[in-house]
Design an enzyme around this catalytic site. Structure first.
Site, PDB file in Angstrom:
ATOM      1  N   ALA A 190      45.435  25.556  46.647  1.00  0.00           N
ATOM      2  CA  ALA A 190      45.542  26.576  45.587  1.00  0.00           C
ATOM      3  C   ALA A 190      46.534  26.059  44.551  1.00  0.00           C
ATOM      4  CB  ALA A 190      46.007  27.902  46.182  1.00  0.00           C
ATOM      5  N   ASP A 236      50.929  23.320  45.768  1.00  0.00           N
ATOM      6  CA  ASP A 236      49.959  24.027  46.600  1.00  0.00           C
ATOM      7  C   ASP A 236      50.508  25.409  46.948  1.00  0.00           C
ATOM      8  OD1 ASP A 236      48.116  24.904  48.433  1.00  0.00           O
ATOM      9  OD2 ASP A 236      48.020  23.029  49.559  1.00  0.00           O
ATOM     10  N   HIS A 237      49.915  26.439  46.352  1.00  0.00           N
ATOM     11  CA  HIS A 237      50.432  27.801  46.518  1.00  0.00           C
ATOM     12  C   HIS A 237      50.161  28.367  47.912  1.00  0.00           C
ATOM     13  CE1 HIS A 237      52.600  30.987  44.898  1.00  0.00           C
ATOM     14  NE2 HIS A 237      51.705  31.579  44.132  1.00  0.00           N
ATOM     15  N   ARG A 238      49.414  27.643  48.733  1.00  0.00           N
ATOM     16  CA  ARG A 238      49.222  28.095  50.118  1.00  0.00           C
ATOM     17  C   ARG A 238      50.534  28.040  50.891  1.00  0.00           C
ATOM     18  NH1 ARG A 238      44.965  24.314  52.730  1.00  0.00           N
ATOM     19  NH2 ARG A 238      46.304  22.800  51.672  1.00  0.00           N
TER      20      ARG A 238
END
Length: 454
Positions: free
Chosen positions: A245, A425-427
């Site tokens: 993400a 990475d927004h995860r």
């Protein structure tokens, strides 16, 4: 005399296979230790694979354009004396069985006949074809129940019309969508297996892969096929977007002190070290220090587990003359002083442009930096290099009017500024951590000591 198996080495965390592009030695040639035997290519690097022993090339297991998995034996070398890795080939096994086997020969023949019979009834036989198929293509055909007639009908794009992995995978995708030709006659006798296999393949590719639209080619248009590396890069870019993400944070940095300091010391540095002092090692040092401060940016995500990396290994994206991109890795970057960083950066960049990087030099990266400013870009939104969770783009340094705050008040002056663009990475990396990390890089650069000695 003994035999040594030369295997395809590991070339990176995300690299599972490579294409054999050229044999540098022929059967019967004498090989010295560390002498290149063959050339391979992946989406990340074109490299030579050296021999680990002195000897004579006895056997070549693959042909040019074959796709080889990491760990597979590519060549067999005959050496003097004993070595640690000995070939486990069929001829040696048969000789050993004749000398030491406790099972009667008649029983062995019965067992072998049973094995051959079971294999022949369950696995298609492609040995009768006059056309060459690589071991990888044969394995895919067997696993996907591709018949001999189907395989013969596939148009190959490899050398001398050979069927490549991409060719057979494209055929399987078309077959699952009902677009394959010459399938009905061959597939009809296998209706029992189709009842089980048909429902799942017909749905999965449609859900996972969008349909590719056909572009109309007009008169005078030039059709340029993608290179092998271009295809792989395209695949990995799309895979990264679908995996992570992506979120971006941007910070403007005043690098006036850095620019003035470099201008002051670069000539003396080159005379003393024989190396040019560019901005890249300075930025790399700043990123390494920020990763030490925020170690949760130096991670990878493995399923539902976070792998926190011990070493800080910085990937340095480098453009190649043919327009492709490669990412050599600076190992343990936080342990290098600025002189060591400059020498490492210059060495990797030079050998990257000349296709002289070794497989070990493009693997194990934990974070990547790309310099989009070298092409005049002010900032960018780079795609994460999997399985990392962040990548920093360095924008062009520009002289711009800026408000300068002093104890005596504020005034307008000319300053050297640039943008840092951080994709993460927004995860696993929230906005606070992503923003604080790139701000730490900016703070390190803005606080640069103009009197620093090197």
């Amino acid at each position: 005399m003994s035999k040594f198996e030369l295997k395809l080495p590991q070339m990176g965390e995300s690299v599972a296979e490579a294409t054999l592009t050229n044999w540098l030695k022929e059967v019967g040639d004498t090989i010295e230790m560390d002498e290149a035997v063959f050339e391979i290519a992946t989406d990340k690097v074109d490299s030579e694979v050296p021999s680990e022993v002195d000897g004579v090339l006895l056997e070549k297991r693959f042909d040019v354009d074959d796709v080889i998995k990491v760990g597979e034996v590519v060549a067999v070398i005959q050496v003097e004396g004993d070595v640690d890795v000995v070939v486990d080939d069929s001829s040696d096994q048969e000789a050993a069985v004749e000398e030491t086997a406790e099972v009667p020969a008649r029983e062995l023949e019965v067992q072998m006949a049973g094995v051959k019979e079971s294999v022949s009834t369950s696995v298609p036989d492609f040995s009768s074809s006059e056309r060459f198929y690589s071991p990888l293509v044969k394995n895919i055909a067997k696993e996907e129940n591709v018949s001999m007639d189907e395989l013969e009908a596939i148009v190959g794009t490899g050398k001398e019309g050979r069927v490549t992995k991409n060719d057979i995978m494209a055929y399987l995708e078309n077959r699952s969508n009902g677009n394959a030709t010459k399938v009905d006659t061959v597939q009809q006798p296998e209706t029992k297996t189709e009842k089980v296999a048909t429902p799942e393949p017909s749905k999965a590719p449609v859900a996972d892969k969008p349909k590719e639209s056909k572009v109309q080619v007009g008169a005078g248009d030039e059709v340029i096929p993608l290179t092998r590396m271009g295809k792989l890069i395209a695949h990995h870019m799309v895979e990264s977007i679908s995996t992570s993400a992506h979120v971006q944070s941007f910070v403007e940095v005043d690098v006036t002190n850095v620019v003035n300091w470099r201008n002051k010391v670069k000539n003396a540095f080159q005379e003393r070290e024989g190396e040019k002092l560019t901005f890249t090692p300075i930025f790399m040092e700043a990123v390494a220090m920020a990763l030490k401060k925020y170690p949760m940016m130096n991670i990878s995500l493995d399923g539902d587990k976070v792998i926190k990396k011990k070493n800080i290994n910085l990937g340095m994206a480098a453009a190649l003359p043919d327009g492709n991109l490669i990412v050599p890795v600076i190992k343990n970057a936080d342990q290098l002083n600025l002189v060591g960083m400059a020498k490492t950066v210059n060495d990797l960049a030079s050998r990257a442009r000349n296709n002289q990087l070794k497989p070990d030099e493009i693997k194990d990266g934990t974070y990547t930096v790309t310099n989009v400013g070298s092409f005049g870009s002010v900032f960018g939104t780079p795609i994460i290099n999997q399985p990392q969770v962040g990548i920093l783009a360095l924008g062009a340094i520009r002289k711009i009017p800026s408000v300068i705050e002093t104890d005596q008040g504020e005034y307008i002056g000319i300053r050297s500024k640039m943008y840092l663009s951080h994709s993460y990475d927004h995860r696993v990396v929230n906005g606070a951590l992503g923003g604080m990390f790139v701000k730490a890089v900016a703070d390190y650069l803005e606080a640069w000591d103009i009197s620093r000695e090197i």
